[in-house]
Scaffold this motif. Sequence first.
Motif, PDB file in Angstrom:
ATOM      1  N   GLY A  42       0.823  -1.193   0.000  1.00 27.70           N
ATOM      2  CA  GLY A  42       0.000   0.000   0.000  1.00 27.70           C
ATOM      3  C   GLY A  42       0.864   1.251   0.000  1.00 27.70           C
ATOM      4  O   GLY A  42       2.038   1.206   0.358  1.00 27.70           O
ATOM      5  N   PRO A  43       0.305   2.364  -0.416  1.00 29.95           N
ATOM      6  CA  PRO A  43       1.062   3.626  -0.408  1.00 29.95           C
ATOM      7  C   PRO A  43       1.504   4.010   1.001  1.00 29.95           C
ATOM      8  O   PRO A  43       0.791   3.764   1.973  1.00 29.95           O
ATOM      9  CB  PRO A  43       0.061   4.639  -0.961  1.00 29.95           C
ATOM     10  CG  PRO A  43      -0.911   3.824  -1.769  1.00 29.95           C
ATOM     11  CD  PRO A  43      -1.025   2.527  -1.025  1.00 29.95           C
ATOM     12  N   LEU A  88       6.378   3.380  -7.244  1.00 28.02           N
ATOM     13  CA  LEU A  88       5.409   4.292  -7.844  1.00 28.02           C
ATOM     14  C   LEU A  88       5.225   5.459  -6.875  1.00 28.02           C
ATOM     15  O   LEU A  88       4.896   5.242  -5.700  1.00 28.02           O
ATOM     16  CB  LEU A  88       4.079   3.580  -8.084  1.00 28.02           C
ATOM     17  CG  LEU A  88       2.957   4.395  -8.717  1.00 28.02           C
ATOM     18  CD1 LEU A  88       3.302   4.794 -10.146  1.00 28.02           C
ATOM     19  CD2 LEU A  88       1.640   3.596  -8.683  1.00 28.02           C
TER      20      LEU A  88
ATOM     21  N   PHE B  35     -10.362   3.042  -1.758  1.00 26.68           N
ATOM     22  CA  PHE B  35      -9.856   3.325  -3.091  1.00 26.68           C
ATOM     23  C   PHE B  35      -9.801   2.039  -3.919  1.00 26.68           C
ATOM     24  O   PHE B  35      -9.599   0.943  -3.392  1.00 26.68           O
ATOM     25  CB  PHE B  35      -8.436   3.911  -3.036  1.00 26.68           C
ATOM     26  CG  PHE B  35      -8.335   5.250  -2.384  1.00 26.68           C
ATOM     27  CD1 PHE B  35      -8.133   5.356  -1.013  1.00 26.68           C
ATOM     28  CD2 PHE B  35      -8.440   6.413  -3.127  1.00 26.68           C
ATOM     29  CE1 PHE B  35      -8.029   6.590  -0.399  1.00 26.68           C
ATOM     30  CE2 PHE B  35      -8.337   7.657  -2.527  1.00 26.68           C
ATOM     31  CZ  PHE B  35      -8.135   7.745  -1.168  1.00 26.68           C
ATOM     32  N   GLN B  37      -7.505   0.647  -7.105  1.00 25.45           N
ATOM     33  CA  GLN B  37      -6.344   0.900  -7.951  1.00 25.45           C
ATOM     34  C   GLN B  37      -6.426   0.013  -9.181  1.00 25.45           C
ATOM     35  O   GLN B  37      -6.438  -1.218  -9.068  1.00 25.45           O
ATOM     36  CB  GLN B  37      -5.044   0.648  -7.196  1.00 25.45           C
ATOM     37  CG  GLN B  37      -3.801   1.088  -7.980  1.00 25.45           C
ATOM     38  CD  GLN B  37      -2.548   1.111  -7.123  1.00 25.45           C
ATOM     39  OE1 GLN B  37      -2.308   0.216  -6.335  1.00 25.45           O
ATOM     40  NE2 GLN B  37      -1.734   2.155  -7.279  1.00 25.45           N
ATOM     41  N   TRP B  40      -3.192   0.040 -14.131  1.00 23.64           N
ATOM     42  CA  TRP B  40      -2.219   1.054 -14.541  1.00 23.64           C
ATOM     43  C   TRP B  40      -1.736   1.900 -13.364  1.00 23.64           C
ATOM     44  O   TRP B  40      -0.950   2.809 -13.548  1.00 23.64           O
ATOM     45  CB  TRP B  40      -2.842   1.950 -15.617  1.00 23.64           C
ATOM     46  CG  TRP B  40      -3.186   1.149 -16.831  1.00 23.64           C
ATOM     47  CD1 TRP B  40      -2.396   0.847 -17.893  1.00 23.64           C
ATOM     48  CD2 TRP B  40      -4.437   0.486 -17.069  1.00 23.64           C
ATOM     49  NE1 TRP B  40      -3.075   0.066 -18.785  1.00 23.64           N
ATOM     50  CE2 TRP B  40      -4.332  -0.187 -18.301  1.00 23.64           C
ATOM     51  CE3 TRP B  40      -5.637   0.387 -16.367  1.00 23.64           C
ATOM     52  CZ2 TRP B  40      -5.366  -0.939 -18.856  1.00 23.64           C
ATOM     53  CZ3 TRP B  40      -6.669  -0.354 -16.910  1.00 23.64           C
ATOM     54  CH2 TRP B  40      -6.531  -1.007 -18.147  1.00 23.64           C
ATOM     55  N   GLY B  41      -2.243   1.606 -12.178  1.00 19.21           N
ATOM     56  CA  GLY B  41      -1.757   2.277 -10.983  1.00 19.21           C
ATOM     57  C   GLY B  41      -2.607   3.433 -10.490  1.00 19.21           C
ATOM     58  O   GLY B  41      -2.340   3.988  -9.425  1.00 19.21           O
ATOM     59  N   GLN B  42      -3.624   3.810 -11.229  1.00 23.26           N
ATOM     60  CA  GLN B  42      -4.458   4.938 -10.839  1.00 23.26           C
ATOM     61  C   GLN B  42      -5.346   4.574  -9.653  1.00 23.26           C
ATOM     62  O   GLN B  42      -6.073   3.578  -9.697  1.00 23.26           O
ATOM     63  CB  GLN B  42      -5.329   5.373 -12.023  1.00 23.26           C
ATOM     64  CG  GLN B  42      -6.317   6.469 -11.700  1.00 23.26           C
ATOM     65  CD  GLN B  42      -5.675   7.839 -11.629  1.00 23.26           C
ATOM     66  OE1 GLN B  42      -5.074   8.293 -12.592  1.00 23.26           O
ATOM     67  NE2 GLN B  42      -5.802   8.495 -10.490  1.00 23.26           N
ATOM     68  N   LEU B  43      -5.284   5.380  -8.613  1.00 22.70           N
ATOM     69  CA  LEU B  43      -6.128   5.199  -7.430  1.00 22.70           C
ATOM     70  C   LEU B  43      -7.379   6.052  -7.581  1.00 22.70           C
ATOM     71  O   LEU B  43      -7.292   7.275  -7.725  1.00 22.70           O
ATOM     72  CB  LEU B  43      -5.387   5.623  -6.173  1.00 22.70           C
ATOM     73  CG  LEU B  43      -4.443   4.600  -5.540  1.00 22.70           C
ATOM     74  CD1 LEU B  43      -3.502   5.293  -4.570  1.00 22.70           C
ATOM     75  CD2 LEU B  43      -5.221   3.512  -4.827  1.00 22.70           C
ATOM     76  N   ASN B  45     -10.939   7.196  -5.828  1.00 19.66           N
ATOM     77  CA  ASN B  45     -11.647   7.270  -4.553  1.00 19.66           C
ATOM     78  C   ASN B  45     -13.066   6.719  -4.715  1.00 19.66           C
ATOM     79  O   ASN B  45     -13.823   7.194  -5.556  1.00 19.66           O
ATOM     80  CB  ASN B  45     -11.673   8.719  -4.075  1.00 19.66           C
ATOM     81  CG  ASN B  45     -12.069   8.845  -2.629  1.00 19.66           C
ATOM     82  OD1 ASN B  45     -13.128   8.380  -2.229  1.00 19.66           O
ATOM     83  ND2 ASN B  45     -11.209   9.462  -1.842  1.00 19.66           N
ATOM     84  N   PHE B  86      -7.946  -0.575  -1.650  1.00 22.99           N
ATOM     85  CA  PHE B  86      -7.227  -0.105  -0.473  1.00 22.99           C
ATOM     86  C   PHE B  86      -8.169   0.645   0.462  1.00 22.99           C
ATOM     87  O   PHE B  86      -9.039   1.406   0.020  1.00 22.99           O
ATOM     88  CB  PHE B  86      -6.092   0.838  -0.854  1.00 22.99           C
ATOM     89  CG  PHE B  86      -4.917   0.158  -1.500  1.00 22.99           C
ATOM     90  CD1 PHE B  86      -4.737   0.230  -2.874  1.00 22.99           C
ATOM     91  CD2 PHE B  86      -3.993  -0.535  -0.739  1.00 22.99           C
ATOM     92  CE1 PHE B  86      -3.660  -0.385  -3.483  1.00 22.99           C
ATOM     93  CE2 PHE B  86      -2.909  -1.156  -1.329  1.00 22.99           C
ATOM     94  CZ  PHE B  86      -2.744  -1.078  -2.715  1.00 22.99           C
ATOM     95  N   PHE B 101      -2.348   3.435   4.895  1.00 21.57           N
ATOM     96  CA  PHE B 101      -2.994   2.496   3.988  1.00 21.57           C
ATOM     97  C   PHE B 101      -2.766   1.057   4.442  1.00 21.57           C
ATOM     98  O   PHE B 101      -1.704   0.720   4.980  1.00 21.57           O
ATOM     99  CB  PHE B 101      -2.429   2.632   2.573  1.00 21.57           C
ATOM    100  CG  PHE B 101      -2.957   3.809   1.803  1.00 21.57           C
ATOM    101  CD1 PHE B 101      -2.553   5.096   2.095  1.00 21.57           C
ATOM    102  CD2 PHE B 101      -3.871   3.622   0.772  1.00 21.57           C
ATOM    103  CE1 PHE B 101      -3.037   6.182   1.380  1.00 21.57           C
ATOM    104  CE2 PHE B 101      -4.358   4.699   0.039  1.00 21.57           C
ATOM    105  CZ  PHE B 101      -3.938   5.974   0.343  1.00 21.57           C
ATOM    106  N   GLY B 102      -3.760   0.217   4.163  1.00 20.62           N
ATOM    107  CA  GLY B 102      -3.555  -1.205   4.316  1.00 20.62           C
ATOM    108  C   GLY B 102      -2.777  -1.749   3.119  1.00 20.62           C
ATOM    109  O   GLY B 102      -2.416  -1.003   2.204  1.00 20.62           O
ATOM    110  N   SER B 103      -2.542  -3.043   3.137  1.00 21.87           N
ATOM    111  CA  SER B 103      -1.803  -3.690   2.045  1.00 21.87           C
ATOM    112  C   SER B 103      -2.690  -4.052   0.868  1.00 21.87           C
ATOM    113  O   SER B 103      -2.197  -4.528  -0.153  1.00 21.87           O
ATOM    114  CB  SER B 103      -1.100  -4.955   2.549  1.00 21.87           C
ATOM    115  OG  SER B 103      -0.131  -4.622   3.521  1.00 21.87           O
TER     116      SER B 103
END
Lengths: 113, 111
Positions: A42-43, A88, B35, B37, B40-43, B45, B86, B101-103
């Motif tokens: 996670g971030p 990232l 969130f 994700q 492509w990595g975009q989070l 909401n 997330f 954040f969680g994992s």
Amino acid sequence: DAGVTQSPTHLIKTRGQQVTLRCSPKSGHDTVSWYQQALGQGPQFIFQYYEEEERQRGNFPDRFSGHQFPNYSSELNVNALLLGDSALYLCASSPTSGANVLTFGAGSRLTVL
Amino acid sequence: GIQVEQSPPDLILQEGANSTLRCNFSDSVNNLQWFHQNPWGQLINLFYIPSGTKQNGRLSATTVATERYSLLYISSSQTTDSGVYFCAVGRLGDNFNKFYFGSGTKLNVKP
């Protein structure tokens, strides 16, 4: 309405080099936060900027620094890059007033060789 | 800091199935967001939900702050729901929210 924009999208650096990442917040947002997301995790919060000052910082070394400009855009600088800095890097903006709801950019993927 | 645990870590569903994702946190919070994700990595909401229940289409979320957990429900899942979910929390008492954040829960919806 443009959301959060980040540049560059991808970059490759070698150990010891320096990198600068850029972020433009969503229109109407004045607070910018930076997060590092390693693969499969996670971030993690790096720091937050408001009124051109760093007002909150996570558990990151001084090699990580930032700046916020009068137009609310922000930069993240990382010096003396290590292999472990490969990640990232996400920028999130939020408004000061009302609920602190984060809007994220698409991120900058940094690879350190 | 505050510990955020998400479960399950991985989830495989057939299209049309329902699922429940859980987020437990170790301290009192004044902010909680879910969130999604994408690959492509975009989070994106999904919900701002420090307490109570909200619904948005096929998604709904419930946070029971006194018991320190939140649930995200996905009904009639679609392949486009695939990705990582997330939970992020802001600790009560922090002057300015930094989020923990969680994992994540990695969801794979198969057609």
